[in-house]
Design a protein around this motif. Structure first.
Motif, PDB file in Angstrom:
ATOM      1  N   TYR A 160       0.079  13.749   8.730  1.00 35.76           N
ATOM      2  CA  TYR A 160      -1.346  13.508   8.977  1.00 35.76           C
ATOM      3  C   TYR A 160      -1.639  13.332   8.241  1.00 35.76           C
ATOM      4  CZ  TYR A 160      -0.602  16.559  13.416  1.00 35.76           C
ATOM      5  OH  TYR A 160      -0.155  17.604  14.579  1.00 35.76           O
ATOM      6  N   PHE A 161      -2.326  14.000   6.989  1.00 41.95           N
ATOM      7  CA  PHE A 161      -2.309  13.192   5.289  1.00 41.95           C
ATOM      8  C   PHE A 161      -1.556  11.703   5.897  1.00 41.95           C
ATOM      9  CE2 PHE A 161      -1.837  11.809   1.518  1.00 41.95           C
ATOM     10  CZ  PHE A 161      -3.228  11.647   0.861  1.00 41.95           C
ATOM     11  N   SER A 162      -0.476  11.249   5.055  1.00 42.91           N
ATOM     12  CA  SER A 162      -0.136   9.955   5.587  1.00 42.91           C
ATOM     13  C   SER A 162      -0.584   8.780   6.098  1.00 42.91           C
ATOM     14  CB  SER A 162       0.999   9.935   5.558  1.00 42.91           C
ATOM     15  OG  SER A 162       2.082  11.040   3.813  1.00 42.91           O
ATOM     16  N   PHE A 163      -1.079   9.173   8.279  1.00 43.46           N
ATOM     17  CA  PHE A 163      -1.284   8.920   8.784  1.00 43.46           C
ATOM     18  C   PHE A 163      -3.101   8.435   8.388  1.00 43.46           C
ATOM     19  CE2 PHE A 163      -3.251   8.980  12.794  1.00 43.46           C
ATOM     20  CZ  PHE A 163      -2.641   7.140  14.068  1.00 43.46           C
ATOM     21  N   SER A 164      -3.677   9.604   8.145  1.00 43.41           N
ATOM     22  CA  SER A 164      -5.655   8.816   7.771  1.00 43.41           C
ATOM     23  C   SER A 164      -5.504   8.217   7.379  1.00 43.41           C
ATOM     24  CB  SER A 164      -5.649  10.020   7.755  1.00 43.41           C
ATOM     25  OG  SER A 164      -5.484  11.186   6.153  1.00 43.41           O
ATOM     26  N   THR A 165      -4.362   8.154   5.824  1.00 45.36           N
ATOM     27  CA  THR A 165      -4.059   7.079   3.778  1.00 45.36           C
ATOM     28  C   THR A 165      -4.520   5.591   5.116  1.00 45.36           C
ATOM     29  OG1 THR A 165      -4.067   9.342   3.114  1.00 45.36           O
ATOM     30  CG2 THR A 165      -3.736   6.491   2.172  1.00 45.36           C
ATOM     31  N   THR A 211       3.656   3.390  -2.626  1.00 43.33           N
ATOM     32  CA  THR A 211       3.542   5.329  -3.337  1.00 43.33           C
ATOM     33  C   THR A 211       4.311   6.451  -2.267  1.00 43.33           C
ATOM     34  OG1 THR A 211       1.900   5.487  -3.446  1.00 43.33           O
ATOM     35  CG2 THR A 211       3.365   4.817  -5.549  1.00 43.33           C
ATOM     36  N   LEU A 212       3.378   5.531  -0.673  1.00 42.69           N
ATOM     37  CA  LEU A 212       2.830   6.640   0.191  1.00 42.69           C
ATOM     38  C   LEU A 212       3.963   6.416   1.824  1.00 42.69           C
ATOM     39  CD1 LEU A 212       1.133   8.935   1.502  1.00 42.69           C
ATOM     40  CD2 LEU A 212      -0.367   6.782   2.509  1.00 42.69           C
ATOM     41  N   ILE A 213       4.452   5.369   1.600  1.00 40.18           N
ATOM     42  CA  ILE A 213       5.114   5.203   3.411  1.00 40.18           C
ATOM     43  C   ILE A 213       6.778   6.003   2.486  1.00 40.18           C
ATOM     44  CG2 ILE A 213       7.191   3.422   4.620  1.00 40.18           C
ATOM     45  CD1 ILE A 213       4.375   1.621   4.057  1.00 40.18           C
ATOM     46  N   VAL A 227       9.880  14.847  -1.715  1.00 37.36           N
ATOM     47  CA  VAL A 227       8.595  14.261  -1.784  1.00 37.36           C
ATOM     48  C   VAL A 227       8.066  14.985  -2.832  1.00 37.36           C
ATOM     49  CG1 VAL A 227       6.565  15.150  -0.979  1.00 37.36           C
ATOM     50  CG2 VAL A 227       8.703  15.306   0.833  1.00 37.36           C
ATOM     51  N   SER A 228       8.431  15.876  -3.934  1.00 40.77           N
ATOM     52  CA  SER A 228       7.753  16.204  -5.327  1.00 40.77           C
ATOM     53  C   SER A 228       8.176  14.927  -6.232  1.00 40.77           C
ATOM     54  CB  SER A 228       8.077  17.545  -5.524  1.00 40.77           C
ATOM     55  OG  SER A 228       7.787  18.624  -4.574  1.00 40.77           O
ATOM     56  N   PHE A 229       9.470  14.175  -6.078  1.00 38.17           N
ATOM     57  CA  PHE A 229       9.249  13.069  -6.965  1.00 38.17           C
ATOM     58  C   PHE A 229       8.205  11.891  -6.856  1.00 38.17           C
ATOM     59  CE2 PHE A 229      13.408  14.970  -6.208  1.00 38.17           C
ATOM     60  CZ  PHE A 229      14.344  14.568  -7.352  1.00 38.17           C
ATOM     61  N   MET A 230       7.626  12.066  -5.784  1.00 38.07           N
ATOM     62  CA  MET A 230       6.413  10.766  -5.810  1.00 38.07           C
ATOM     63  C   MET A 230       5.199  11.207  -5.691  1.00 38.07           C
ATOM     64  SD  MET A 230       8.430   8.256  -4.473  1.00 38.07           S
ATOM     65  CE  MET A 230       7.770   7.158  -4.168  1.00 38.07           C
ATOM     66  N   VAL A 237      -1.159   5.346  -8.983  1.00 36.42           N
ATOM     67  CA  VAL A 237      -1.179   4.340  -8.237  1.00 36.42           C
ATOM     68  C   VAL A 237      -2.817   4.512  -8.438  1.00 36.42           C
ATOM     69  CG1 VAL A 237      -0.749   3.395  -6.423  1.00 36.42           C
ATOM     70  CG2 VAL A 237       1.053   3.574  -8.168  1.00 36.42           C
ATOM     71  N   LEU A 238      -3.509   5.586  -7.340  1.00 35.62           N
ATOM     72  CA  LEU A 238      -4.631   6.074  -6.918  1.00 35.62           C
ATOM     73  C   LEU A 238      -5.114   5.608  -8.097  1.00 35.62           C
ATOM     74  CD1 LEU A 238      -3.844   8.687  -4.136  1.00 35.62           C
ATOM     75  CD2 LEU A 238      -4.566   6.910  -4.146  1.00 35.62           C
ATOM     76  N   SER A 239      -5.199   6.616  -9.213  1.00 34.71           N
ATOM     77  CA  SER A 239      -6.547   6.906  -9.954  1.00 34.71           C
ATOM     78  C   SER A 239      -6.293   4.968 -10.528  1.00 34.71           C
ATOM     79  CB  SER A 239      -5.651   7.503 -11.324  1.00 34.71           C
ATOM     80  OG  SER A 239      -6.364   7.185 -12.270  1.00 34.71           O
ATOM     81  N   CYS A 240      -4.975   4.426 -10.720  1.00 32.45           N
ATOM     82  CA  CYS A 240      -5.350   3.314 -11.538  1.00 32.45           C
ATOM     83  C   CYS A 240      -6.148   2.073 -10.326  1.00 32.45           C
ATOM     84  CB  CYS A 240      -3.774   2.478 -11.619  1.00 32.45           C
ATOM     85  SG  CYS A 240      -3.486   0.782 -12.701  1.00 32.45           S
ATOM     86  N   ALA A 241      -5.477   1.685  -9.563  1.00 37.17           N
ATOM     87  CA  ALA A 241      -6.133   1.386  -8.268  1.00 37.17           C
ATOM     88  C   ALA A 241      -7.522   1.261  -8.248  1.00 37.17           C
ATOM     89  CB  ALA A 241      -5.419   1.472  -6.641  1.00 37.17           C
TER      90      ALA A 241
END
Length: 286
Positions: A160-165, A211-213, A227-230, A237-241
């Motif tokens: 759900y988190f991935s979908f909403s993002t 990174t999300l997909i 999942v923990s690897f990513m 990436v979020l912070s930099c973007a």
């Protein structure tokens, strides 16, 4: 699956990934620190764009460092695996929200601060947060970990988190593309500020999806394995973007926003585009 994610197989690569993400953010911090001092520190504390920048940068940096030293690879006995996962998902949601707010400020300005667009963006933002919160709240209590707090099985409600993002970022990108092409069709001019918004919006979307997909695919295919690897790089990436979206706008001058050769229709359209916190106050340009 547990054997695949044993201590010896997971600890070293996750530690390396976490350190690489921290190194990337420190490198980004070093090369943009002068811009931060010049364009962000000088702004008044009441400026929303200043708070968004500082939160995106330093919450992101703290989240990636915290991810390394409080959970996987950190082996901190005072923090439970569930507590570590709560930390991860909370930081992810905060950073996603910060980036979305930055993008929404840009889109709202691009649509000449139209009230109807503001209502639409507010609805999209709230809906995204609610859907993500539902998914994350259902995920944490039912996740399973190995001896170093690496997730070996996680509830698919995290999707759900991935979908909403994906949906929120996609809607913002589509709105940006539509407005940019409409403006170009009406003016027949390449407008630097609009070109920059289109470029940065597209790059931000691609960077986050990169990174999300894979994380979402691991979730569906492996039920949470890897999942923990990513996570460290997703946070980085979020912070930099988010920070780059703001800094790049600061580099524009009034000349870039509205060339002197522009005709009347061009001026009427672009003179209303004022991006809060930039050096381009187009409302003052004739």
């Amino acid at each position: 699956m547990d054997s695949v994610l044993s201590l010896s197989n997971v600890d070293r690569p996750i530690t390396g990934i976490s350190i690489s993400a921290i190194s990337f953010l420190f490198w980004e911090y070093c090369i943009t620190f002068n811009d931060e001092v010049e364009y962000i520190w000088s702004k008044p504390w009441k400026a929303p764009i200043k708070w968004l920048f500082l939160l995106t940068r330093y919450v992101g940096l703290g989240a990636v460092i915290g991810n390394r030293f409080t959970g996987i690879g950190g082996n901190n006995p005072t923090i439970s695996c569930t507590g570590f996962l709560i930390f991860q998902v909370t930081m992810s949601e905060f950073l996603v929200s910060f980036v979305e707010l930055i993008l929404m400020i840009r889109v709202h300005a691009l649509y000449n601060r139209d009230n109807r667009m503001a209502i639409l963006l507010a609805f999209v933002f709230v809906a995204g947060v609610v859907v993500a919160a539902i998914g994350l709240s259902s995920t944490v209590p039912n996740s399973h970990f190995n001896e170093i707090c690496a997730v070996v099985r996680i509830e698919t409600s995290l999707a759900y988190f991935s979908f909403s993002t994906v949906m929120v970022e996609g809607i913002l990108l589509v709105l940006t593309v539509v407005k940019c092409f409409r403006t170009f069709r009406e003016t027949r001019h390449s407008i630097p500020i609009i070109t920059l918004m289109l470029r940065d919006g597209t790059m931000c979307f691609l960077a986050i999806m990169t990174t999300l997909i894979p994380t979402s695919l691991f979730l569906v295919v492996k039920h949470g394995a890897f999942v923990s690897f990513m996570t460290p790089w997703f946070l980085a990436v979020l912070s930099c973007a988010g920070c780059r979206l703001i800094i790049n706008m600061q580099h524009l001058s009034p000349h870039d926003c509205l060339p002197q050769t522009a005709h009347q229709t061009f001026a009427m359209i672009t003179s209303q585009i004022l991006i809060e916190g930039t050096t381009c106050d187009l409302s003052d340009v004739d």
